[in-house]
Scaffold this active site. Structure first.
Site, PDB file in Angstrom:
ATOM      1  N   GLY B  11      68.447  66.758 -25.501  1.00 43.36           N
ATOM      2  CA  GLY B  11      67.291  66.927 -24.766  1.00 43.36           C
ATOM      3  C   GLY B  11      66.495  65.557 -24.987  1.00 43.36           C
ATOM      4  N   GLY B  13      63.110  65.107 -23.664  1.00 51.30           N
ATOM      5  CA  GLY B  13      61.789  65.476 -22.820  1.00 51.30           C
ATOM      6  C   GLY B  13      60.641  64.669 -23.740  1.00 51.30           C
ATOM      7  N   VAL B  15      59.148  65.262 -26.598  1.00 52.32           N
ATOM      8  CA  VAL B  15      59.502  65.187 -28.122  1.00 52.32           C
ATOM      9  C   VAL B  15      60.761  64.429 -28.234  1.00 52.32           C
ATOM     10  CG1 VAL B  15      59.948  66.438 -30.292  1.00 52.32           C
ATOM     11  CG2 VAL B  15      58.520  67.340 -28.656  1.00 52.32           C
ATOM     12  N   SER B  17      61.676  61.852 -26.296  1.00 53.13           N
ATOM     13  CA  SER B  17      61.350  60.400 -26.198  1.00 53.13           C
ATOM     14  C   SER B  17      60.702  59.877 -27.645  1.00 53.13           C
ATOM     15  CB  SER B  17      60.462  60.126 -24.965  1.00 53.13           C
ATOM     16  OG  SER B  17      61.065  60.982 -23.805  1.00 53.13           O
ATOM     17  N   LYS B 106      60.868  76.479 -32.271  1.00 57.65           N
ATOM     18  CA  LYS B 106      60.329  77.373 -32.953  1.00 57.65           C
ATOM     19  C   LYS B 106      60.874  78.974 -32.369  1.00 57.65           C
ATOM     20  CE  LYS B 106      56.259  76.809 -29.921  1.00 57.65           C
ATOM     21  NZ  LYS B 106      56.944  75.458 -29.377  1.00 57.65           N
ATOM     22  N   GLU B 130      61.361  71.650 -39.816  1.00 60.07           N
ATOM     23  CA  GLU B 130      59.608  71.332 -40.072  1.00 60.07           C
ATOM     24  C   GLU B 130      58.922  71.385 -38.832  1.00 60.07           C
ATOM     25  OE1 GLU B 130      58.074  70.462 -43.419  1.00 60.07           O
ATOM     26  OE2 GLU B 130      56.496  71.477 -41.869  1.00 60.07           O
ATOM     27  N   LYS B 206      55.696  81.298 -34.546  1.00 60.56           N
ATOM     28  CA  LYS B 206      55.482  80.419 -35.949  1.00 60.56           C
ATOM     29  C   LYS B 206      55.274  81.175 -37.223  1.00 60.56           C
ATOM     30  CE  LYS B 206      54.038  76.538 -32.797  1.00 60.56           C
ATOM     31  NZ  LYS B 206      52.884  76.284 -31.823  1.00 60.56           N
TER      32      LYS B 206
END
Lengths: 431, 431
Positions: B11, B13, B15, B17, B106, B130, B206
């Protein structure tokens, strides 16, 4: 090691008793995590006869350090005796005997942390000291592991509960410093001799430890500029409040251009800053990382069981490492040579309160002086004082410490200025 | 492994990047900590031709998962593609190929965390996540390592930035829900389709992850009772404010007597509670431990670089474990069998707002009804409404959920009560 790991304790005061209680009460959780029992086997004390509020029936009390440090069954030493020289000798001896060490001793770690870390590494031992900073808050792990990938630029801390309690009472209830200190002493939040707390020394030790871990550079205690809270007046708290600030004893460590700056001083903190809501005896550490941005870790900074939580979590970490056969891997040599910022390189905002003749031209002379040193003003608050005087409160925009100091020097000599009552650093303003 | 560890990305997107940028920009810090380079070697994308704001010249983009998952030079896989089934398959494949996995997903961890953790363990691989909870805040490490010695009783979280932003704007600026949502969308704090956020599903995922780690018991997503923020009215925010409360979407996980309770719901939180100061898009998790007491971890809950910080810190942890030869040691089997509290065992405080005839005997009948179910009242606020009606706001002391539900049921049928406009849980009051 078998089905049991034995721990030796140096000291059995408030924190040592907490460690014994926690290990007993949470045995099921420890067994679940480690697969083995954890037992406090022997405890070094000064007085064998003293009454203690903790069950030590199954624990061997001794006044001879070697009974703890040379017991081959003991794998982990917990140092909670305090003080410097004796504690340092015991810990070095423990490392020589290949025992892992957990300590809550901020004075010792601030002064001799690097030496002890090296001794641990040479002996392939673990050396942990989470409890030395901000009691129960897992801030050292937060910095070294949770934010390991980031470049930390600033660490700001309310790391002394005594002074935060006193300032909260002064701020919320209008108490005088003396009354607030007395109340803190009665409630057990301040010691009979509060010097190390109220003069900022305790906070300075913690900031030296935090700075070292956050920035990977040496930070010596003498690098930390310190001033305490004894001379704070209610007037300054009230003026600060009016302008949107709360007075806090803030430890501030900055690292930019590979240059370091660490100080502890009473600071007028913007009410927009997350630390400004930290009240009473609580501690919090604000960490600004280049990528993560603003984070804050909040919790109890002292107390028997909170501090014991940090210590026993360190013991758990050391035992896990033992079980995995990887103790002694914590040594992080400082990466950057220490380079302190000069006053010309240190920037900040400042608050000044002064009294001047309420006469034509006086304020104009004052503002010209700030202008001369290229300091622009964010807040100006002038109110009539007694005897034909005016009280003037100024808050500057960002300036260098050097320019601010030079301004103060000339301000003292300016015609019409009677006194400079106080000045404080200002933090947390959106600029 | 040599002088370089290669990472594969699933991926690219927002995050993903961020992960590439962080690894490039902080290379010096990574080398300093690990003694080796960290390099993103290849990246799985859907579209090779898409314009990207990150430098991928030296990175091999591919649309074939096997190019990443079967590359023998790649040791660590970072999954930031999102979604459930495909991501799960890729991760299982990565473990079979003995690669360590770091994920920010998540949804996946909440649903399949235990299965993936077992697969990691069977293959002696690390599995870290995390970033799946509260973005840049190192809360999972805080719970599992920092507080490892303590018994955690409660985890309360503001773990969804979108809803916290909306509620802050409604509370501070009196904005309507619709306007606040629109502003959040314009600023990039809310998605075009905000359903998962505003209905509380994102927060529920979460909380399932947090509950599992904090209490060492299974927590399935369906165990989490969820209600969202769409029906909150400004009236309730204002009444809450008057009584000393702030409206927040709170995830609340409790564990007592080895019994579990997890919910996500709009909650009137006492202004004395540390979470009540968490504003705008920020997240925070409050942890109450038996020994440590109150702690809180605050920071950015989302965003490219903050989330990347958590991911790359996990990558650092996995690489450290590889260097030490101790990967695959994170498996903590749930220690307690899951046992959910019944409504009779769930205690809390509640806020109710209703309209009733402003006639003699009506309020007396209402208060008798609460009394019948042994609920005592902490706040009562009655104000004239229109058409001969009164608006009545009540806040209860602690009661069981069962008693509160029974009271509501009978309240609906009570003579003189026209409607029950709303009811909310109340948290953080000193009782």
């Amino acid at each position: 090691m078998g089905n049991k790991v034995s721990v030796g304790l140096l000291g059995l005061g408030v924190v040592g008793s907490g460690v014994i209680k926690l290990i007993e009460n949470h045995q099921e959780k420890l067994v679940h995590q480690l697969g083995c029992d954890v037992q406090v086997k022997s405890v070094l004390v000064r007085d064998l006869e003293k009454q203690r509020d903790v069950n030590t029936d199954r624990t061997f009390l001794t006044t001879n350090p070697d009974d703890v440090l040379n017991d081959p069954e003991i794998d982990v030493i917990v140092e909670v005796m305090g003080g410097i020289d004796e504690a340092r000798q015991h810990i070095l001896k423990a490392f020589s005997a290949k025992k892992h060490v957990v300590t809550a001793n901020k004075d010792l770690v601030a002064l001799h942390g690097q030496e002890l870390q090296k001794a641990a590494s040479q002996n392939k031992c673990d050396f942990y000291y989470e409890a030395s900073v901000a009691g129960g808050i897992p801030i050292l792990r937060g910095i070294t592991e949770g934010l390991s990938s980031d470049r930390i630029q600033q660490v700001m801390g309310i790391v002394n509960g005594t002074t935060n309690y006193i300032l909260t009472k002064m701020d919320n209830d209008g108490m005088s410093y003396e009354d607030a200190l007395k109340e803190a002493q009665e409630l057990g939040f301040a010691e009979a001799d509060p010097t190390a707390d109220v003069e900022g020394l305790d906070a300075a030790r913690k900031m030296a430890i935090l700075g070292r871990l956050a920035f990977s550079t040496d930070v010596d205690l003498e690098d930390v500029e310190v001033s305490g809270i004894k001379n704070i007046s209610l007037e300054d708290l009230q003026h600060g409040n009016k302008l949107g600030y709360t007075m806090k004893l803030i430890g501030n460590a900055n690292f930019s251009n590979k240059q370091l700056e660490v100080d502890v001083q009473p600071t007028l903190l913007s009410k927009e800053h997350p630390l400004s809501d930290v009240k009473n005896e609580y501690n919090a550490v604000y960490v600004y990382g280049e990528a993560v941005g603003e984070t804050m870790f909040y919790g109890p900074g002292a107390g028997s069981l909170p501090t014991a939580t940090a210590i026993v979590s360190d013991v758990v970490a050391a035992i896990k490492n033992m079980l995995l056969g990887v103790t002694g891997n914590q040594l992080v040599e400082p990466h950057f040579n220490k380079q302190l910022k000069t006053p010309a390189e240190r920037v900040g905002q400042y608050y000044v309160r002064m009294h001047a003749n309420d006469a034509p031209g006086v304020f104009s002379a004052i503002s010209s002086l700030f202008n001369k040193f290229e300091i622009s003003l964010k807040h100006i608050l002038q109110t009539p004082f007694k005897d034909g005087l005016a009280e003037i409160v100024l808050v500057t925009h960002q300036t260098s410490l050097e320019n601010f100091r030079n301004t103060l020097k000339e301000l003292h000599q300016l015609d019409g200025v009677l006194d400079i009552s106080s000045y404080y650093k200002v933090e947390g303003d959106a600029e």
